[in-house]
Design a protein around this motif. Structure first.
Motif, PDB file in Angstrom:
ATOM      1  N   GLN A 567      65.866  70.178  19.344  1.00 26.10           N
ATOM      2  CA  GLN A 567      65.956  69.251  20.477  1.00 26.10           C
ATOM      3  C   GLN A 567      66.481  67.882  20.056  1.00 26.10           C
ATOM      4  OE1 GLN A 567      62.164  69.399  22.473  1.00 26.10           O
ATOM      5  NE2 GLN A 567      62.390  71.558  22.980  1.00 26.10           N
ATOM      6  N   HIS A 572      72.716  66.556  19.224  1.00 24.17           N
ATOM      7  CA  HIS A 572      73.362  65.238  19.126  1.00 24.17           C
ATOM      8  C   HIS A 572      74.195  65.187  17.847  1.00 24.17           C
ATOM      9  CE1 HIS A 572      70.577  64.500  22.283  1.00 24.17           C
ATOM     10  NE2 HIS A 572      69.520  64.398  21.510  1.00 24.17           N
ATOM     11  N   GLN A 575      76.211  62.027  17.460  1.00 22.39           N
ATOM     12  CA  GLN A 575      75.571  60.760  17.824  1.00 22.39           C
ATOM     13  C   GLN A 575      74.552  60.405  16.758  1.00 22.39           C
ATOM     14  OE1 GLN A 575      74.130  60.935  22.056  1.00 22.39           O
ATOM     15  NE2 GLN A 575      74.716  63.073  21.898  1.00 22.39           N
ATOM     16  N   LYS A 582      66.373  58.583  18.092  1.00 22.10           N
ATOM     17  CA  LYS A 582      65.551  59.540  18.853  1.00 22.10           C
ATOM     18  C   LYS A 582      64.511  60.192  17.947  1.00 22.10           C
ATOM     19  CE  LYS A 582      65.890  63.758  21.661  1.00 22.10           C
ATOM     20  NZ  LYS A 582      66.775  64.630  22.448  1.00 22.10           N
ATOM     21  N   LEU A 586      60.586  60.064  18.526  1.00 21.80           N
ATOM     22  CA  LEU A 586      59.791  61.288  18.722  1.00 21.80           C
ATOM     23  C   LEU A 586      58.632  61.343  17.732  1.00 21.80           C
ATOM     24  CD1 LEU A 586      62.600  63.950  19.377  1.00 21.80           C
ATOM     25  CD2 LEU A 586      60.927  63.098  21.031  1.00 21.80           C
ATOM     26  N   PHE A1026      46.109  67.765  25.104  1.00 17.88           N
ATOM     27  CA  PHE A1026      47.106  67.192  26.017  1.00 17.88           C
ATOM     28  C   PHE A1026      46.385  66.252  26.979  1.00 17.88           C
ATOM     29  CE2 PHE A1026      48.833  71.193  24.539  1.00 17.88           C
ATOM     30  CZ  PHE A1026      50.116  70.829  24.151  1.00 17.88           C
ATOM     31  N   TYR A1038      56.815  55.100  23.043  1.00 20.47           N
ATOM     32  CA  TYR A1038      58.262  55.285  23.166  1.00 20.47           C
ATOM     33  C   TYR A1038      58.986  53.938  23.250  1.00 20.47           C
ATOM     34  CZ  TYR A1038      62.636  56.739  25.531  1.00 20.47           C
ATOM     35  OH  TYR A1038      63.920  56.941  25.900  1.00 20.47           O
TER      36      TYR A1038
ATOM     37  N   ILE B  22      64.796  57.834  28.792  1.00 15.68           N
ATOM     38  CA  ILE B  22      64.277  58.812  29.738  1.00 15.68           C
ATOM     39  C   ILE B  22      63.150  59.628  29.107  1.00 15.68           C
ATOM     40  CG2 ILE B  22      64.874  60.863  31.117  1.00 15.68           C
ATOM     41  CD1 ILE B  22      67.796  59.708  31.146  1.00 15.68           C
ATOM     42  N   PHE B  25      59.335  65.711  30.625  1.00 17.06           N
ATOM     43  CA  PHE B  25      58.207  66.609  30.402  1.00 17.06           C
ATOM     44  C   PHE B  25      58.701  68.055  30.452  1.00 17.06           C
ATOM     45  CE2 PHE B  25      56.183  62.744  31.891  1.00 17.06           C
ATOM     46  CZ  PHE B  25      55.089  62.647  31.045  1.00 17.06           C
ATOM     47  N   TYR B  32      60.718  74.159  27.800  1.00 19.76           N
ATOM     48  CA  TYR B  32      60.783  73.759  26.394  1.00 19.76           C
ATOM     49  C   TYR B  32      61.630  74.765  25.620  1.00 19.76           C
ATOM     50  CZ  TYR B  32      59.221  71.546  22.048  1.00 19.76           C
ATOM     51  OH  TYR B  32      59.182  70.862  20.857  1.00 19.76           O
ATOM     52  N   ALA B  35      65.175  74.105  26.389  1.00 18.01           N
ATOM     53  CA  ALA B  35      65.667  72.971  25.597  1.00 18.01           C
ATOM     54  C   ALA B  35      65.955  73.418  24.171  1.00 18.01           C
ATOM     55  CB  ALA B  35      64.638  71.840  25.617  1.00 18.01           C
ATOM     56  N   ALA B  47      71.665  61.433  23.733  1.00 20.73           N
ATOM     57  CA  ALA B  47      70.366  61.288  23.062  1.00 20.73           C
ATOM     58  C   ALA B  47      69.470  60.331  23.844  1.00 20.73           C
ATOM     59  CB  ALA B  47      70.581  60.800  21.634  1.00 20.73           C
ATOM     60  N   SER B  48      69.408  60.538  25.130  1.00 22.51           N
ATOM     61  CA  SER B  48      68.702  59.589  25.993  1.00 22.51           C
ATOM     62  C   SER B  48      67.278  60.013  26.305  1.00 22.51           C
ATOM     63  CB  SER B  48      69.475  59.450  27.307  1.00 22.51           C
ATOM     64  OG  SER B  48      69.684  60.734  27.854  1.00 22.51           O
ATOM     65  N   ILE B  49      66.963  61.294  26.046  1.00 21.98           N
ATOM     66  CA  ILE B  49      65.637  61.743  26.485  1.00 21.98           C
ATOM     67  C   ILE B  49      64.662  61.887  25.324  1.00 21.98           C
ATOM     68  CG2 ILE B  49      66.478  62.998  28.515  1.00 21.98           C
ATOM     69  CD1 ILE B  49      65.888  65.595  26.727  1.00 21.98           C
ATOM     70  N   ARG B  50      63.391  61.740  25.666  1.00 20.45           N
ATOM     71  CA  ARG B  50      62.316  62.024  24.719  1.00 20.45           C
ATOM     72  C   ARG B  50      61.433  63.068  25.401  1.00 20.45           C
ATOM     73  NH1 ARG B  50      65.727  59.587  22.765  1.00 20.45           N
ATOM     74  NH2 ARG B  50      65.699  57.485  21.871  1.00 20.45           N
ATOM     75  N   ILE B  51      61.388  64.241  24.779  1.00 22.21           N
ATOM     76  CA  ILE B  51      60.630  65.320  25.411  1.00 22.21           C
ATOM     77  C   ILE B  51      59.147  65.211  25.066  1.00 22.21           C
ATOM     78  CG2 ILE B  51      60.235  67.826  25.367  1.00 22.21           C
ATOM     79  CD1 ILE B  51      63.262  68.184  25.198  1.00 22.21           C
ATOM     80  N   ILE B  52      58.323  65.306  26.094  1.00 20.54           N
ATOM     81  CA  ILE B  52      56.877  65.427  25.876  1.00 20.54           C
ATOM     82  C   ILE B  52      56.493  66.837  26.303  1.00 20.54           C
ATOM     83  CG2 ILE B  52      54.578  64.636  26.556  1.00 20.54           C
ATOM     84  CD1 ILE B  52      55.726  61.826  26.886  1.00 20.54           C
ATOM     85  N   ARG B  53      55.979  67.612  25.343  1.00 23.12           N
ATOM     86  CA  ARG B  53      55.628  69.001  25.631  1.00 23.12           C
ATOM     87  C   ARG B  53      54.214  69.083  26.206  1.00 23.12           C
ATOM     88  NH1 ARG B  53      53.581  73.667  22.176  1.00 23.12           N
ATOM     89  NH2 ARG B  53      52.904  72.027  20.770  1.00 23.12           N
ATOM     90  N   VAL B  54      54.077  69.829  27.277  1.00 24.09           N
ATOM     91  CA  VAL B  54      52.752  70.144  27.810  1.00 24.09           C
ATOM     92  C   VAL B  54      52.688  71.668  27.962  1.00 24.09           C
ATOM     93  CG1 VAL B  54      52.239  67.995  29.023  1.00 24.09           C
ATOM     94  CG2 VAL B  54      53.642  69.718  30.137  1.00 24.09           C
TER      95      VAL B  54
END
Lengths: 1041, 148
Positions: A567, A572, A575, A582, A586, A1026, A1038, B22, B25, B32, B35, B47-54
Motif C-alpha cells: 500500500q 508510489h 513518488q 507516507k 503510517l 481497534f 497523521y 486523506i 478507512f 484492504y 488496496a 501518495a495522498s492517503i493514509r489507510i487505517i485498517r479496521v
C-alpha cells in the motif's frame, strides 16, 4: 473401561496413522484440509499446479449472491498456508500408493520450481526482468500473458514464483540467468531436481476437480472462432484482475461487444457425440455472467439460449427471473443448430430453432460464450489407477454406493467435490466437511496424535498499562521492493526520534527466520512491551510476527503491523519523496496506536462433549450415528413416535428403487442399539440457553416428561413437508387428485387392487412452484421423484397410460439425464408454460374421471386427453414450527422459511451462531443422496468442536464498560452473531439497590467486527485492538506536524 | 539511479502544489485486500492517503470522520465490502445507514464533497487505485480544508 478392552483398543490403534492425504487444492481440498486439522489430524495437501485455489480462484463472482469469488476464497487459502498442521505440497503429484485403510504409504513427486520456496519473497523482480517474452497465462485460461518465471496469480498460495522449464532461456538454451542475478533473496536455484517424498497416512481424500475442454467440442459450436469463448474464459474476462482488467472486451479487436450470446448445454446432455450428463451449474453461472455483464455495461444486450432451466438451489430460480425482469436479459427457449462467423466483422451468427414459436431464426452477436460441459479432470484415470479405485462411465470417480457418494469403493479412500460428479460450490464445501468426517470416523482413535502443539517456552510478560510504552520498530526493505522506492534509512532516522520508540532497526527481509530471531532478541534486550513491523500486508504476515512476539513472551495483541509495501512503495513507484513521507506517517500512526495497545486475553472455553440432533429423519439419523460412533454422547429428538421422517411415507427410493422401509431399517436399528445415543420420541425442544460448547436444553416429551440436557453443539435436521395444495386443481374435493406423497402411500400398501380401475394417470409437475408470486422456487426433487414413480407404476401395470406434464425437467447431477431418457419410454411427456396452466375438468359418466386440456408449449397447440388419477407434484415447504425453533436457537430463516446458513457459498451447513449446524431438507429440498452427504458434513463440522475439549476465544472482541452502559439494547440489535444479551444487574447505591439492565457480550460468540461499539450512544463498548482512542490517536498522529 | 533523480526533480516542482491529506478507512476482508491488490498489480496512485485498517467498515464511527476534519485532514474515504459480501454478514449495511445520515450533517457543514463511502472488493485493485486518484483530484480542486 476394562483391561481387556483397553488392550484391544491399543492394538487397534497401533496400525492407524492420524494423518490424511488430500489430493487437489481447490475449494474441496482446502475445506477438507482445514476441517481435518480442526478434528485433530495432520494433513498433507498435494496440488498438481503451483498454487492452491483451483477453479474457484478463477471465478469472478459467485451465484446467487454475486459474492466476489476470490474475496471469500483467499482468506481460506491463507489459512491453509499458515496452518502448522497442513503440509502444503504444491507443484507435486502422487505417484505411488500402497497399504490399506488406516495406514497407507504414499510416494509424492515434487516437481522442480527452480525457485527456493523458503527464500522467495514473492516480490516479482525476477519476472519484471525476465527477457523471455510472454507465454499464455494458464490461470487466465490462456487469454493473458506471463513471463517464463511467474506466479500463477497475484493471490497465489504459496506466494512463490516458479520457472516454466519449457520456456526458460537458460534451461533450454543455456543462456540468460537474469533472474538469478536480480533476485536479492538468492532464491533462484537452477540445480533443483524432481524430488520424491514418502509419507504415511491413515486415509486419502481425492478432490481433483474438473476441466473444461472446449477444444474437444464438435465444430457446430464454433469454438474455433476467435470471438467464441468458454464461460470459464469469460469469467477471467469479467474479473477485475483478469486479462483485460475487468473490461468486457472480445478477443478479435479488443472492443467492447454490444450483443453477447450465452449458449447453454453446449456439448452436454448429448447422447451422440457430446457429454451425456448435465453439468448442473451452467444455468446458474450463465445467468450470473449475464447479470455481471449488464452491471459492467447496462447498454449491452445479453441473450441466453437455454434448454431446460435447471435452477434448483436456494434462490436460484428467483435469480434467473431477476436476470430477466430486472436486468433485461433475454432468454430463448431454443435448440442451436450451429454457430458461424461473419469473416468480415468477426461477429457470430447463431442459427437456432425457437421452441416458443417453433421457427428457425438467426441471431447476430459480437461475442458468444459457451457453457461447455464440465468434465472429469484429465488425470482422473491416472489417479484412479495409482489409488486402485474405479472411475464410472463418465470418468468421474465411482462412489461406493448410490447413497454414499463420499466413499470410493476402496476402504479408506474418499471422494469429494466435482471429481465424483457435477455439483456447485456449497455442495462441494458440505461434501468436504463430510469426507473430513468420514476420515474422522475411520481414524478417531488416533486423533491428535500427530498434531503439532505449539509450546511457548517463554512465559508471557506482565504488562502494566501504567508502564511507559517501550516500542520496538523493525522496518523492512523487502529486498528492493520497499527500499528502492521509499528512503528507508531516512524513515528509520525519523522513527527513532519518536517518543516511546526505544529501538528501531531496518533489515532486508523481516519475514526470514533470522529476522524472527532478531525480533526476539530485541524484545529481550530492550525489555520492549510493544513491537511494530513495517513491511508488507498483515493479511499474510501478521500471524507470523504475532507468533514471534508470543515466543518472546509478548502478548500478541501488543504487536502492530504497518503496510509500507503493497500500500505504499508498490503504488508510489515514481513518488519517492511523497512515498517516503507516507511511510513515515503510517509508521508514526502505528506508533501512536501502539502506545495505547492492551494485552488481550484469549480465554479458554470448555466444551461439553455431547451433541443434540433435532429431527430423526435420514439426515438426523446419519448425523447422530456419525457423532456417536466417534465416542460422543448424542441426543436425538424426534417429534413423531417413530424415527425415519419422510422416508416412512415413501415406497421405493430414488435412484436405486430400494424399498424405503428396508433402506431405513439398518440405520434405525443402529441408532437404537448404540450405547452413546439417547432417543427422545414424541418430543419437542422447549428451551435452549447458552452458547457454543455449553448449551442447556430442555426436551419435553408427550405427557410432559421433562429432560434437561447439556450439550456442546446442536444440529438442526428437522426436514421439510410436502405442500398440501388445498385449492389447486380441485384437490380438496376430488379424491382422485392427489399429491406425490399420497401416491407413495398408496404404493406402499403393496396391494395394488386400487390400480385395477385406473387406466390412465397424469402427473403434473411444478404445481404451485416456480411462480411469480407465492412459492417462487424450484423444489429440486419433484421431477426425479415423479419419473421414479412413473417407472414403478409402469412395472406394476404395463398397460397403464402415463402422462407427465412439465415445465422444465430438473435432471442435473450425474446419471439423471440418462435416467430421464430411459424413463421417456414409459410416459408421454408434454410441456406447459406458466401463463397457460393445464385445465382439469370432471367428465360426466364417461370412461375416465377427468378431462385434461393443455396448451402444449413445444407443439404450439391445444391437447386434450383423459385420465383417472391426477398426481400433483407440489413443492417441499418449510414447516410452520421452524419459526419457534428459529427463535429458540436465535438462527434466521430465509425468505422461503427454510433455515438460513451462515454463508451461502462457503459455510453452507453452519449457522452464523457458532456451534449450531444444519443439514437435510431443513436447509433446502434435497434427495436422499444429498441429505446423507450433507448430514455427514454437519457431523464433521460438529466433530471439530466436540473433539477439541476446549476452545480458545479470540482476543479481538468487544467489551462492555458496565458503568457507562445505559441498557438501551441498541448494541444487541445490530450484533450479527447474537453475542449480546441484556442482563439484569443489581447495583447498590448508598442506601438502596436498583436492578439495572446492562449489556453483556459473550466473548465466545463475538467476532470483533465492532459495529456494536459504533451503535452505542454512550461509548460504553470497548472494541479491543481497534478502540475509539486508538483510532483517534492514529488520526491525530497523521497531521500532528 | 538516473531515473530516480529525474523523478526527484519533478517531485521538487510538484512539492509546491497543494498535496491533500486523506484518511482512508479499509475493512480487513475486502477493501484492504483490494488496496493490497492495487499494490501487487503495481497500479499507481497519488501518495495522498493514509489507510487505517479496521476489521469491518461497521467499526468506523462517524465521529472518526468529524475528528479527521477537525484535525485538518482534507478528505476522508470509508471503504468496505460490497453490500451482501460483508464478512460479518451485515456490518456494512449499518455503515451505509450511518454514513447516509452523516452525509446530511456534512452537507450542512459544507464538507460533503470531502467525504466518500465506496465498496471495493478484494479483486478490485484497479478500482481502488482509480478511487484514490479521482478523490485526490477532487480534493485538490477543493483546496486545503483550512482555507474554507
Amino acid at each position: 473401561m476394562s483391561k481387556s478392552k483397553n488392550s484391544s483398543q491399543k492394538s487397534q490403534t497401533d496400525d492407524l496413522i492420524g494423518a490424511a492425504l488430500v489430493i487437489g487444492g481447490g475449494i474441496a481440498g482446502i475445506q477438507a484440509s482445514l476441517d481435518l486439522t480442526e478434528m485433530g489430524f495432520k494433513v498433507f495437501l498435494v496440488e498438481k499446479t503451483p498454487s492452491i485455489g483451483g477453479r474457484m480462484a478463477q471465478l469472478d463472482k459467485t451465484f446467487p449472491t454475486n459474492d466476489c469469488s476470490l474475496c471469500i476464497l483467499a482468506p481460506k487459502m491463507v489459512e491453509v498456508f499458515r496452518n502448522p498442521n497442513i503440509k502444503l505440497m504444491t507443484y507435486s503429484e502422487v505417484i505411488e500408493v500402497s497399504g490399506h485403510a488406516g495406514h497407507f504409504f504414499i510416494k509424492i513427486l515434487k516437481k522442480p520450481r527452480y525457485v527456493d520456496e523458503d527464500k522467495c519473497k514473492g516480490c516479482g523482480d525476477c519476472a519484471s526482468k525476465c527477457p523471455k517474452i510472454e507465454a499464455p497465462n494458464i490461470f487466465d485460461m490462456n487469454l493473458g500473458r506471463r513471463k517464463s518465471i511467474y506466479i500463477p496469480f497475484p493471490q497465489a498460495v504459496p506466494p512463490v514464483y516458479l520457472i516454466d522449464s519449457d520456456m526458460c532461456l537458460f534451461l533450454n538454451k543455456g543462456v540468460c540467468r537474469v533472474c538469478e542475478r536480480i533476485c536479492e533473496a538468492q532464491a533462484i536455484n537452477f540445480e533443483q531436481k524432481p524430488e520424491e517424498v514418502q509419507i504415511e497416512v491413515g486415509a486419502i481424500i481425492v478432490a481433483i476437480g474438473f476441466d473444461m475442454l472446449a477444444s474437444k467440442l464438435p465444430d457446430n459450436w464454433g469454438y474455433k472462432y476467435e470471438n467464441v469463448i468458454t464461460s470459464l474464459e469469460y469469467e477471467r474476462i469479467l474479473c477485475a484482475s483478469g486479462p483485460f482488467e475487468g473490461h468486457v472486451l472480445r478477443l478479435s479487436d479488443e472492443k467492447e461487444p454490444h450483443k453477447i450470446a450465452f449458449i447453454q448445454c453446449a456439448g452436454s446432455r448429448d447422447f451422440h457425440i457430446g457429454i451425456p450428463y448435465c453439468s448442473s451449474v451452467c444455468c446458474m453461472y450463465t445467468a450470473k455472467e449475464a447479470i455481471i455483464t449488464k452491471e459492467h455495461s447496462n447498454s449491452s444486450e445479453c441473450y441466453i439460449f437455454r434448454h431446460d432451466l435447471r435452477a434448483y438451489g436456494k434462490n436460484f430460480y428467483e435469480y434467473t427471473q431477476r436476470a430477466q425482469d430486472e436486468y433485461g436479459v433475454k432468454y430463448f427457449n431454443s435448440k442451436i443448430s450451429k454457430i458461424v462467423e461473419d469473416p468480415k466483422t468477426k461477429d457470430l451468427i447463431i442459427k437456432y430453432e425457437d421452441l416458443d414459436d417453433g421457427k428457425f431464426h438467426d441471431l447476430r452477436a459480437n461475442l458468444v460464450v459457451l457453457a461447455t460441459p464440465l468434465v472429469p479432470s484429465e488425470d482422473s484415470e491416472k489417479v484412479a489407477k495409482i489409488l486402485g479405485i474405479n472411475v464410472d462411465k463418465y470418468k468421474f470417480f465411482k462412489e461406493k454406493t448410490l447413497y454414499d457418494k463420499l466413499s470410493s469403493e476402496q476402504e479408506g479412500i474418499f471422494l469429494c467435490g466435482f471429481c465424483q460428479g457435477p455439483l456447485d460450490i456449497p455442495e462441494t464445501v458440505a461434501d468436504a466437511s463430510g469426507v473430513a468426517n468420514k476420515v474422522s470416523t475411520l481414524l478417531y482413535l488416533v486423533r491428535n496424535t500427530l498434531l503439532k502443539e505449539k509450546v511457548v517456552s517463554v512465559p508471557e510478560k506482565k504488562i502494566n498499562l501504567e508502564d511507559e510504552p517501550c516500542i520496538g520498530v523493525m522496518i523492512c526493505h523487502c529486498g528492493i521492493n520497499i527500499g528502492k522506492y521509499v528512503d528507508v534509512p531516512q524513515v528509520l532516522e525519523y522513527i527513532k526520534t519518536l517518543p516511546n520508540v526505544t529501538v528501531a532497526v531496518d533489515n532486508l527481509y523481516s519475514c526470514s527466520s533470522d529476522s524472527q530471531t532478531r525480533i526476539k532478541e530485541l524484545i529481550a534486550e530492550y525489555d520492549l512491551n510493544r513491537f511494530i513491523v513495517a513491511s508488507c500486508t498483515p493479511r499474510t504476515h501478521e500471524k507470523l510476527f504475532q507468533e514471534t512476539c508470543e515466543e518472546a513472551g509478548l502478548n500478541k495483541y501488543l504487536f502492530e503491523m504497518v503496510n509500507i509495501r503493497d500500500q505504499c512503495s508498490w503504488v508510489h513507484m515514481e513518488q519517492k519523496v511523497d512515498g517516503t513521507k507516507k511511510a513515515k506517517d503510517l509508521i508514526e500512526m502505528a506508533v501512536a496506536k501502539s502506545r495505547l495497545l492492551k494485552p488481550q486475553k484469549e480465554s479458554k472455553l470448555s466444551i461439553t462433549p455431547e451433541a443434540l440432533i433435532i429431527g430423526g429423519g435420514i439426515s438426523g439419523l446419519i448425523a447422530t450415528l456419525n457423532i456417536a460412533i466417534q465416542g460422543f454422547t448424542t441426543h436425538l429428538v424426534e417429534k413423531e413416535s417413530k424415527l425415519g421422517g419422510n422416508l416412512n411415507n415413501l415406497y421405493q427410493i430414488f435412484p436405486g428403487y430400494q424399498k424405503a422401509s428396508e433402506f431405513l431399517e439398518p440405520f434405525v436399528n443402529k441408532v437404537k442399539s448404540h450405547s452413546n445415543i439417547n432417543i427422545y420420541l414424541n418430543s419437542n425442544i422447549t428451551e435452549i440457553r447458552g452458547y457454543i460448547g455449553n448449551y442447556d436444553v430442555i426436551i419435553t416429551t408427550k405427557g410432559n416428561k421433562v429432560n434437561n440436557i447439556k450439550v456442546g453443539i446442536i444440529i438442526v435436521a428437522t426436514g421439510a413437508n410436502e405442500l398440501i395444495p388445498e385449492t389447486i386443481y380441485n384437490y380438496k374435493k376430488e379424491k382422485n387428485v392427489i399429491t406425490q406423497l399420497e401416491l407413495e402411500q398408496k404404493l406402499r400398501k403393496e396391494n395394488i387392487e386400487w390400480l385395477d380401475n385406473i387406466k390412465s394417470i397424469t402427473f403434473i409437475l411444478c404445481v404451485n412452484s416456480r411462480q411469480k408470486e407465492g412459492i417462487t422456487y424450484c423444489s429440486n426433487i419433484c421431477c426425479t421423484n415423479a419419473l421414479k414413480n412413473i417407472n414403478i407404476l409402469k412395472k406394476l401395470k404395463p398397460d397403464l397410460a402415463l402422462i407427465l406434464i412439465y415445465r422444465d425437467l430438473q435432471m442435473s447431477k450425474k446419471g439423471n439425464e440418462e435416467f430421464y431418457r430411459d424413463s421417456r419410454k414409459n410416459a408421454l411427456f408434454l410441456r406447459y408454460s406458466l401463463d397457460k396452466l393445464p385445465i382439469i375438468s370432471k367428465t360426466k359418466n364417461g370412461k375416465f374421471n377427468y378431462k385434461i386440456t393443455l396448451f402444449e408449449h413445444n407443439l404450439k397447440g391445444e391437447v386434450e386427453f383423459y385420465g383417472d388419477l391426477i398426481i400433483l407434484a407440489t413443492p417441499m415447504i418449510a414447516p410452520e414450527n421452524f419459526k419457534e425453533l428459529s427463535k429458540m436457537l436465535k438462527v434466521p430463516q430465509d425468505q422461503s422459511g427454510f433455515f438460513l446458513e451462515a454463508h451461502v457459498k462457503l459455510r453452507p451447513i453452519d449457522f452464523a451462531t457458532d456451534g449450531v449446524f444444519l443439514c437435510g431438507c431443513a436447509h433446502w429440498p434435497k434427495n436422499i443422496q444429498e441429505s446423507i452427504a450433507q448430514a455427514n458434513g454437519a457431523a464433521g463440522r460438529a466433530i471439530r468442536i466436540l473433539s477439541a475439549k476446549e476452545m480458545k476465544t479470540s482476543g479481538l472482541v468487544a467489551e462492555v464498560i458496565e458503568d457507562y452502559c445505559i441498557g438501551c439494547g441498541k448494541c444487541a440489535d445490530v450484533c450479527p452473531y447474537n453475542a449480546i444479551e441484556l442482563i439484569e444487574v443489581e447495583k447498590t447505591f448508598e442506601d438502596y439497590t436498583l436492578c439495572l439492565k446492562k449489556s453483556n457480550i459473550n466473548s465466545a460468540l463475538c467476532k470483533g467486527c465492532g459495529t456494536c461499539g459504533v451503535q452505542c450512544p454512550n461509548s460504553a463498548i470497548f472494541i479491543s485492538h481497534f478502540s475509539f482512542k486508538q483510532i483517534n490517536a492514529m488520526i491525530k498522529a497523521y497531521l500532528k506536524n | 539511479m538516473k531515473i530516480v533523480e529525474k523523478s526527484d526533480k519533478k517531485q521538487v516542482k510538484k512539492d509546491r502544489e497543494f498535496k491533500p491529506n486523506i484518511v482512508c478507512f479499509c475493512c480487513n476482508w475486502c477493501s484492504y485486500a483490494g488496496a493490497d491488490l492495487a499494490g501487487v498489480s503495481r497500479f499507481q496512485y497519488p501518495a495522498s492517503i493514509r489507510i487505517i485498517r479496521v476489521m469491518c467498515s461497521g467499526r468506523v464511527e462517524p465521529a472518526f470522520i468529524l475528528k479527521s476534519f477537525k484535525d485538518n485532514v482534507d478528505g476522508v474515504l470509508v471503504t468496505g465490502c460490497h453490500i451482501g459480501d460483508c464478512h460479518y454478514i451485515s456490518g456494512n449495511e449499518f455503515t451505509k445507514d450511518r454514513f447516509e445520515r452523516l452525509m446530511k450533517i456534512l452537507k450542512y457543514l459544507g464538507l460533503k464533497d470531502r467525504f466518500r463511502l465506496e465498496w471495493i472488493s478484494a479483486s478490485e485493485g484497479k478500482k481502488f487505485a482509480e478511487l484514490v486518484t479521482t478523490f485526490t483530484n477532487q480534493i485538490k480542486k477543493l483546496g486545503p480544508l483550512n482555507n474554507i
